[in-house]
Motif scaffolding. Structure first.
Motif, PDB file in Angstrom:
ATOM      1  N   ARG A  74       0.822  -1.222   0.000  1.00 15.40           N
ATOM      2  CA  ARG A  74       0.000   0.000   0.000  1.00 15.40           C
ATOM      3  C   ARG A  74       0.851   1.266   0.000  1.00 15.40           C
ATOM      4  NH1 ARG A  74      -2.967  -1.365   5.265  1.00 15.40           N
ATOM      5  NH2 ARG A  74      -0.832  -1.982   5.602  1.00 15.40           N
ATOM      6  N   ARG A  75       2.158   1.138   0.194  1.00 16.28           N
ATOM      7  CA  ARG A  75       3.034   2.311   0.261  1.00 16.28           C
ATOM      8  C   ARG A  75       3.132   3.020  -1.086  1.00 16.28           C
ATOM      9  NH1 ARG A  75       4.361   4.055   5.106  1.00 16.28           N
ATOM     10  NH2 ARG A  75       6.500   4.478   4.617  1.00 16.28           N
ATOM     11  N   PHE A  76       2.926   2.269  -2.164  1.00 14.60           N
ATOM     12  CA  PHE A  76       3.018   2.843  -3.509  1.00 14.60           C
ATOM     13  C   PHE A  76       1.780   2.471  -4.303  1.00 14.60           C
ATOM     14  CE2 PHE A  76       7.444   2.356  -2.251  1.00 14.60           C
ATOM     15  CZ  PHE A  76       7.965   3.583  -2.598  1.00 14.60           C
ATOM     16  N   ARG A  77       1.271   3.443  -5.050  1.00 10.30           N
ATOM     17  CA  ARG A  77       0.210   3.193  -6.028  1.00 10.30           C
ATOM     18  C   ARG A  77       0.823   3.484  -7.391  1.00 10.30           C
ATOM     19  NH1 ARG A  77      -4.079   6.620  -4.409  1.00 10.30           N
ATOM     20  NH2 ARG A  77      -4.112   7.672  -6.395  1.00 10.30           N
ATOM     21  N   ILE A  78       0.830   2.497  -8.249  1.00 11.61           N
ATOM     22  CA  ILE A  78       1.482   2.611  -9.552  1.00 11.61           C
ATOM     23  C   ILE A  78       0.415   2.457 -10.625  1.00 11.61           C
ATOM     24  CG2 ILE A  78       3.210   1.589 -11.072  1.00 11.61           C
ATOM     25  CD1 ILE A  78       4.614   0.561  -8.464  1.00 11.61           C
ATOM     26  N   GLU A  79       0.310   3.467 -11.502  1.00 16.43           N
ATOM     27  CA  GLU A  79      -0.751   3.494 -12.504  1.00 16.43           C
ATOM     28  C   GLU A  79      -0.204   3.981 -13.835  1.00 16.43           C
ATOM     29  OE1 GLU A  79      -3.407   6.407 -10.927  1.00 16.43           O
ATOM     30  OE2 GLU A  79      -3.882   5.233  -9.137  1.00 16.43           O
ATOM     31  N   GLY A  80      -0.567   3.302 -14.906  1.00 14.73           N
ATOM     32  CA  GLY A  80      -0.187   3.769 -16.224  1.00 14.73           C
ATOM     33  C   GLY A  80      -0.329   2.684 -17.273  1.00 14.73           C
ATOM     34  N   PRO A  81      -0.382   3.087 -18.532  1.00 14.50           N
ATOM     35  CA  PRO A  81      -0.534   2.117 -19.621  1.00 14.50           C
ATOM     36  C   PRO A  81       0.778   1.378 -19.908  1.00 14.50           C
ATOM     37  CG  PRO A  81      -0.257   4.314 -20.525  1.00 14.50           C
ATOM     38  CD  PRO A  81      -0.323   4.466 -19.022  1.00 14.50           C
ATOM     39  N   GLY A 108      10.090  12.402   3.761  1.00 12.30           N
ATOM     40  CA  GLY A 108       8.767  12.637   3.193  1.00 12.30           C
ATOM     41  C   GLY A 108       7.714  11.632   3.586  1.00 12.30           C
ATOM     42  N   ALA A 109       6.843  11.328   2.638  1.00 11.21           N
ATOM     43  CA  ALA A 109       5.665  10.510   2.882  1.00 11.21           C
ATOM     44  C   ALA A 109       5.995   9.130   3.442  1.00 11.21           C
ATOM     45  CB  ALA A 109       4.861  10.364   1.592  1.00 11.21           C
ATOM     46  N   LEU A 110       7.091   8.531   3.015  1.00 12.56           N
ATOM     47  CA  LEU A 110       7.423   7.180   3.474  1.00 12.56           C
ATOM     48  C   LEU A 110       8.056   7.169   4.861  1.00 12.56           C
ATOM     49  CD1 LEU A 110       8.743   5.640   0.136  1.00 12.56           C
ATOM     50  CD2 LEU A 110       6.417   5.584   1.087  1.00 12.56           C
ATOM     51  N   SER A 111       8.272   8.346   5.440  1.00 12.89           N
ATOM     52  CA  SER A 111       8.809   8.416   6.805  1.00 12.89           C
ATOM     53  C   SER A 111       7.706   8.219   7.842  1.00 12.89           C
ATOM     54  CB  SER A 111       9.527   9.752   7.038  1.00 12.89           C
ATOM     55  OG  SER A 111       8.599  10.824   7.086  1.00 12.89           O
ATOM     56  N   ASP A 114       1.475   5.967   7.626  1.00 17.98           N
ATOM     57  CA  ASP A 114       0.304   6.120   6.759  1.00 17.98           C
ATOM     58  C   ASP A 114       0.604   6.882   5.469  1.00 17.98           C
ATOM     59  OD1 ASP A 114       0.756   8.446   8.145  1.00 17.98           O
ATOM     60  OD2 ASP A 114      -1.364   8.900   8.484  1.00 17.98           O
ATOM     61  N   GLY A 115       1.860   7.209   5.221  1.00 18.44           N
ATOM     62  CA  GLY A 115       2.228   7.916   3.998  1.00 18.44           C
ATOM     63  C   GLY A 115       2.317   6.976   2.809  1.00 18.44           C
ATOM     64  N   CYS A 116       2.113   7.529   1.631  1.00 15.35           N
ATOM     65  CA  CYS A 116       2.234   6.730   0.409  1.00 15.35           C
ATOM     66  C   CYS A 116       2.697   7.628  -0.738  1.00 15.35           C
ATOM     67  CB  CYS A 116       0.916   6.054   0.061  1.00 15.35           C
ATOM     68  SG  CYS A 116      -0.352   7.159  -0.577  1.00 15.35           S
ATOM     69  N   ARG A 137       3.951  11.648  -6.729  1.00 15.30           N
ATOM     70  CA  ARG A 137       3.246  12.512  -5.780  1.00 15.30           C
ATOM     71  C   ARG A 137       3.213  11.840  -4.414  1.00 15.30           C
ATOM     72  NH1 ARG A 137       0.080  16.932  -6.090  1.00 15.30           N
ATOM     73  NH2 ARG A 137       0.149  16.860  -8.364  1.00 15.30           N
ATOM     74  N   GLU A 138       3.795  12.517  -3.430  1.00 17.32           N
ATOM     75  CA  GLU A 138       3.807  12.004  -2.062  1.00 17.32           C
ATOM     76  C   GLU A 138       2.571  12.501  -1.319  1.00 17.32           C
ATOM     77  OE1 GLU A 138       7.558  12.509  -0.003  1.00 17.32           O
ATOM     78  OE2 GLU A 138       8.663  12.305  -1.895  1.00 17.32           O
ATOM     79  N   GLN A 139       2.024  11.601  -0.486  1.00 14.77           N
ATOM     80  CA  GLN A 139       0.822  11.918   0.284  1.00 14.77           C
ATOM     81  C   GLN A 139       0.963  11.361   1.697  1.00 14.77           C
ATOM     82  OE1 GLN A 139      -2.137   9.891  -2.051  1.00 14.77           O
ATOM     83  NE2 GLN A 139      -2.229  11.496  -3.588  1.00 14.77           N
ATOM     84  N   GLY A 140       0.421  12.080   2.677  1.00 17.97           N
ATOM     85  CA  GLY A 140       0.363  11.575   4.043  1.00 17.97           C
ATOM     86  C   GLY A 140       1.649  11.695   4.838  1.00 17.97           C
ATOM     87  N   GLY A 141       2.594  12.451   4.341  1.00 21.73           N
ATOM     88  CA  GLY A 141       3.847  12.649   5.062  1.00 21.73           C
ATOM     89  C   GLY A 141       3.827  13.914   5.884  1.00 21.73           C
ATOM     90  N   PRO A 142       4.952  14.244   6.495  1.00 16.57           N
ATOM     91  CA  PRO A 142       5.027  15.491   7.251  1.00 16.57           C
ATOM     92  C   PRO A 142       4.948  16.692   6.305  1.00 16.57           C
ATOM     93  CG  PRO A 142       7.191  14.476   7.075  1.00 16.57           C
ATOM     94  CD  PRO A 142       6.209  13.508   6.487  1.00 16.57           C
TER      95      PRO A 142
END
Length: 191
Positions: A74-81, A108-111, A114-116, A137-142
């Motif tokens: 869940r730490r990474f969401r990978i999307e693309g064709p 960042g987010a992985l620190s 709940d970051g991803c 794009r980092e989300q949920g980090g400090p």
């Protein structure tokens, strides 16, 4: 094969010079250097896995980020064709992803638990055959604060990757999380 080896050695030399230059003692820089070499190795595995000198973008992204997952998908969401990248572009992108993930883990987010990080790519149609767009794009980090000076990783990502892809790369230190946007002409892969 000779050309690939020469390119790889030139890349290793450049990474060594950049890693060991500066204020950090050699002992402290060695682990960073070894991790960067491993990132190159993972990119080469993708390139040579099916006998091609190109790589599937999804597999390249997954392999580059694998050491940073910590067993949590869940730490990474990978999307693309589905899309193939030529060798030099794939190696440069793998190194850039490694640097971004390392910084996300430290600052960042992985620190945070709940970051991803969301890594997505798409092809933007234009009059010249299309443009590859990649977003980190980092989300949920400090909360993010722009650094006083840019280090080797930021330089590698912004300058070297943009040059290798013949495009543009910008890292934005947004309060909600670091965003890296890459734009490049759609790569042409032989075969």
């Amino acid at each position: 094969m000779r050309h690939r080896i020469k390119n790889s050695l030139a890349l290793v030399g450049s990474i060594a010079v950049q890693t060991f230059r500066g204020d950090a003692p050699a002992g402290a820089a060695m682990p960073r250097f070894m991790e960067r070499l491993k990132a190159i190795g993972r990119a080469q595995d993708v390139l040579t896995g099916d006998g091609e000198v190109s790589a599937q973008l999804r597999e390249l992204v997954e392999r580059a980020l694998e050491p940073h997952r910590g067993g949590d998908c869940r730490r990474f969401r990978i999307e693309g064709p589905d899309l193939r990248l030529p060798e030099a572009s794939a190696t440069a992108l793998a190194m850039a992803l490694h640097e971004l993930a390392t910084n996300a883990l430290k600052y960042g987010a992985l620190s945070r638990d709940d970051g991803c990080v969301v890594v997505r790519w798409w092809v933007q149609a234009d009059g010249s055959g299309g443009e590859l767009r990649i977003e980190w794009r980092e989300q949920g980090g400090p909360p993010v604060v722009s650094p006083a000076r840019r280090g080797f990783g930021s330089g590698l990502v912004e300058r070297a990757l943009a040059a290798e892809l013949h495009g543009r790369c910008v890292i934005a230190f947004e309060p909600a999380g670091v965003v890296c946007e890459i734009r490049a002409p759609l790569p042409r892969v032989a075969g």
